[in-house]
Design an enzyme around this catalytic site. Structure first.
Site, PDB file in Angstrom:
ATOM      1  N   SER A 149       0.826  -1.200   0.000  1.00 23.53           N
ATOM      2  CA  SER A 149       0.000   0.000   0.000  1.00 23.53           C
ATOM      3  C   SER A 149       0.864   1.256   0.000  1.00 23.53           C
ATOM      4  O   SER A 149       1.664   1.467  -0.918  1.00 23.53           O
ATOM      5  CB  SER A 149      -0.956  -0.046   1.185  1.00 23.53           C
ATOM      6  OG  SER A 149      -1.989   0.903   1.051  1.00 23.53           O
ATOM      7  N   GLU A 241      -9.795  -5.555  -4.773  1.00 26.05           N
ATOM      8  CA  GLU A 241      -9.396  -4.314  -4.105  1.00 26.05           C
ATOM      9  C   GLU A 241      -9.556  -3.107  -5.014  1.00 26.05           C
ATOM     10  O   GLU A 241      -9.345  -3.181  -6.230  1.00 26.05           O
ATOM     11  CB  GLU A 241      -7.976  -4.409  -3.584  1.00 26.05           C
ATOM     12  CG  GLU A 241      -6.878  -4.597  -4.605  1.00 26.05           C
ATOM     13  CD  GLU A 241      -5.502  -4.453  -3.943  1.00 26.05           C
ATOM     14  OE1 GLU A 241      -5.243  -3.371  -3.366  1.00 26.05           O
ATOM     15  OE2 GLU A 241      -4.708  -5.410  -3.999  1.00 26.05           O
ATOM     16  N   HIS A 271      -7.177  -6.046  -0.277  1.00 24.88           N
ATOM     17  CA  HIS A 271      -6.009  -5.190  -0.123  1.00 24.88           C
ATOM     18  C   HIS A 271      -5.031  -5.767   0.910  1.00 24.88           C
ATOM     19  O   HIS A 271      -5.415  -6.100   2.033  1.00 24.88           O
ATOM     20  CB  HIS A 271      -6.478  -3.801   0.325  1.00 24.88           C
ATOM     21  CG  HIS A 271      -5.407  -2.770   0.358  1.00 24.88           C
ATOM     22  ND1 HIS A 271      -4.812  -2.272  -0.776  1.00 24.88           N
ATOM     23  CD2 HIS A 271      -4.820  -2.122   1.402  1.00 24.88           C
ATOM     24  CE1 HIS A 271      -3.918  -1.363  -0.443  1.00 24.88           C
ATOM     25  NE2 HIS A 271      -3.891  -1.259   0.876  1.00 24.88           N
TER      26      HIS A 271
END
Length: 298
Positions: A149, A241, A271
């Site tokens: 991320s 995601e 995610h």
């Protein structure tokens, strides 16, 4: 993938979904940080992993070493959490098992978090960590840099900083569910909104953008950076995601810049799913695949 494997993946990822939605979404940053630490550390680190706390230049980190791993090769890991949450605790199981899969030592970084420490504090800390490894005598071509991320974003930004300075680059990059576009122009932010239990447009907008920096500025949105000369990279994303487009467009941009890039899209995964690898076989398989990639590069 066999029908049995797919059924197992669905059963396991649904259990993770229940974990993530078992409590109302928190509002305050201290609550959000505590919640991510809570859900990220449901499964403890394996008993055979050796962890060692380290502090350098005012920055905290954590070494990990699995039995049989090479101490002289290192995964430098930056955790996710939108630059505002996430910690060594929340991602400890993920990074330590990644080190096992790759057969190398890991150094996870507890970089400063926003909003208390706005941009470019995180970039400064990433560079500090890189310099620390250099002082330890670890050559750049024996270092893998990776993250999930926002940590994937930070990985790419660190490489841009090093390349601009004319410095040697890491051997390869490992990016899980990377957040690459702060302008939020990816199509899957809308098309996957109903099935992603973690990342939504409103949440990303809350994270904000540094004053004086445009959302498409390559310093914070590496999707729009010049990727030429970047090291080989493996990008892993889940089909469920909202940041899927951030991953696929990064792969396209890297490929267009003649960068060797691998893209894996994992069916049904959400995610940053390797965070829950202890209870998620698809998470363990993703780490194994990343390990194969890194071993080949090194």
């Amino acid at each position: 993938m066999s029908d049995a494997d797919e059924h197992l993946d669905l059963t396991e990822i649904n259990a993770v979904r229940r974990l993530l939605t078992s409590k109302p979404r928190t509002v305050r940053w201290d609550e959000r940080r505590a919640r991510l630490d809570e859900v990220g550390s449901v499964w403890p680190v394996a008993e055979d992993i050796r962890c060692e706390h380290v502090v350098f230049d005012g920055l905290a980190g954590e070494w990990s070493l699995a039995p049989g791993s090479d101490r002289d090769k290192v995964l430098l890991f930056f955790h996710g959490g939108g630059y505002c949450s996430g910690s060594l605790k929340s991602h400890r199981r993920m990074v330590t098992e990644a080190g096992r899969a790759m057969g190398i030592r890991t150094l996870a970084i507890d970089y400063r978090r926003a909003p208390e420490h706005p941009f470019p504090a995180q970039h400064e800390d990433a560079l500090t960590a890189w310099r620390f490894l250099s002082r330890q005598g670890i050559a750049s071509d024996r270092i893998v840099v990776g993250g999930d991320s926002a940590g994937g974003n930070l990985t790419l930004c660190l490489v841009s900083i090093l390349r601009t300075a004319g410095e040697p680059l890491p051997r390869c990059l490992w990016l899980v569910s990377p957040w690459t576009d702060l302008s939020m122009s990816g199509a899957t932010l809308s098309t996957k909104d109903a099935i992603d239990p973690i990342i939504h447009r409103a949440y990303l907008e809350e994270l904000g953008v540094p004053n004086g920096v445009g959302r498409r500025d390559p310093l914070i949105s590496p999707l729009f950076a010049d990727l030429s000369g970047f090291p080989p990279m493996l990008i892993q994303a889940g089909s469920a995601e909202t940041l899927l487009s951030d991953a696929t467009r990064l792969a396209e941009a890297a490929g267009a810049a003649d960068v060797k890039v691998g893209l894996e899209i994992w069916p049904h995964m959400i995610h940053a799913w390797p965070v829950w690898n202890a209870g998620l076989s698809a998470g363990r398989r993703a780490l194994h695949s990343a390990g194969m990639f890194v071993r080949e590069c090194l």
